[in-house]
Design a protein around this motif. Sequence first.
Motif, short mmCIF file in Angstrom:
data_model
loop_
_atom_site.label_atom_id
_atom_site.label_comp_id
_atom_site.label_asym_id
_atom_site.label_seq_id
_atom_site.Cartn_x
_atom_site.Cartn_y
_atom_site.Cartn_z
N MET A 164 4.35 1.94 15.35
CA MET A 164 3.29 2.81 14.84
C MET A 164 3.79 3.66 13.68
N LYS A 165 5.02 4.14 13.76
CA LYS A 165 5.58 4.92 12.65
C LYS A 165 5.68 4.07 11.39
N ALA A 166 6.11 2.82 11.54
CA ALA A 166 6.22 1.93 10.39
C ALA A 166 4.86 1.66 9.76
N LEU A 167 3.85 1.43 10.59
CA LEU A 167 2.50 1.18 10.08
C LEU A 167 1.94 2.41 9.37
N ALA A 168 2.19 3.58 9.94
CA ALA A 168 1.68 4.81 9.34
C ALA A 168 2.34 5.09 7.99
N LEU A 169 3.66 4.94 7.92
CA LEU A 169 4.37 5.17 6.65
C LEU A 169 3.95 4.16 5.59
N ALA A 170 3.80 2.91 6.00
CA ALA A 170 3.37 1.88 5.04
C ALA A 170 1.99 2.21 4.49
N GLY A 171 1.10 2.66 5.35
CA GLY A 171 -0.23 3.04 4.89
C GLY A 171 -0.19 4.23 3.96
N GLU A 172 0.62 5.21 4.29
CA GLU A 172 0.72 6.43 3.48
C GLU A 172 1.24 6.14 2.08
N HIS A 173 2.21 5.23 1.98
CA HIS A 173 2.85 4.95 0.69
C HIS A 173 2.33 3.68 0.02
#
Length: 341
Positions: free
Chosen positions: A166-175
Amino acid sequence: MKYRTVGNSDLQVSVLSLGTATFGGGSEFYKAWGETDVHQAKRLVDIAIDAGVTLFDTADVYSRGLSEEILGKTIQGRRNKMIIASKAGFRMSDQKDDIGATKKHLVHACEASLKRLGIETIDLWQLHGFDMLTPLEETLSAVDELVQAGKIRHVGCFNYSGWQLMKALALAGEHHWPKYIAHQVHYSLLARDFEWELMPLAIDQNVGSIVWSPLSAGLLSGKINRYSPVVEGSRVATLGARTSMDDAQFYDLIDLLQSLADEYERPVSHIALNWLLQRPTVASLVIGARNETQLMQNLSASDFNLTNEQITLLDKASHKSAPYPYWHQRSVYRERNPSPV
């Protein structure tokens, strides 16, 4: 053969894929999996393609690159028929920094895999494990650069926990970096931990699940039952297999699988594989094979469907109590926390 789209992407793959950890046998560990040489590998790939298999799964660490080299020699002349998935992140040499998800290691690992495979682009490149010593921003930005350079088409991960994915998906979405479209997971009738957190996450975030060891290292192959124990020298005997079931529940499950196999006039392995193919988020099952017989036996496991009643019987026979906090969520607050299956 049936085909499914992987997560939130345009990548369509066969529901059964060929795993190539058996290619090479470059160490005692991998010899227990198999020692398939180039000639044998070409024959297995021929059989798989003829059956409609499109996804072929490898990793740089499999026999320290030998699996990729052998698979690469089978690709020539039929690249358009093959979706190539590989992985990176595990240690590849004795050099101190030849491991992990740092930008330095990942860029080098990707280029080395491309060279061994003899291709320009890896269709699905998976982070082989979560690196807690490298900032996730560094990992994901490096992946983005590789995608932008055309060296990777899609990215996925392997054996992440829920918070890591979930952290990886969130960071990818943010950037605005490429998101993981696939998560390669351990899942079978003997290993249903995936259902507690990772399956609901995959449903919510539309991440496709690619299943490794769907027959639990051969425990669900049909060769092992009350009257036929594990054979000395087999992969199960050499490497072991993970299951939290006691013997009584295991043999009861095997008895049920055998009765269903008899009903369908199919191998026990077909019943175990078909159960997985009915589960939410599952895009493909990675099946390995030491020889042609093993491969051909399982390639038709997707051309029928178990009934809902039969699936329920298998669910009950393989049931394990939920860990915390899921037992609380699905008992006290069950109306708002239904099971994903």
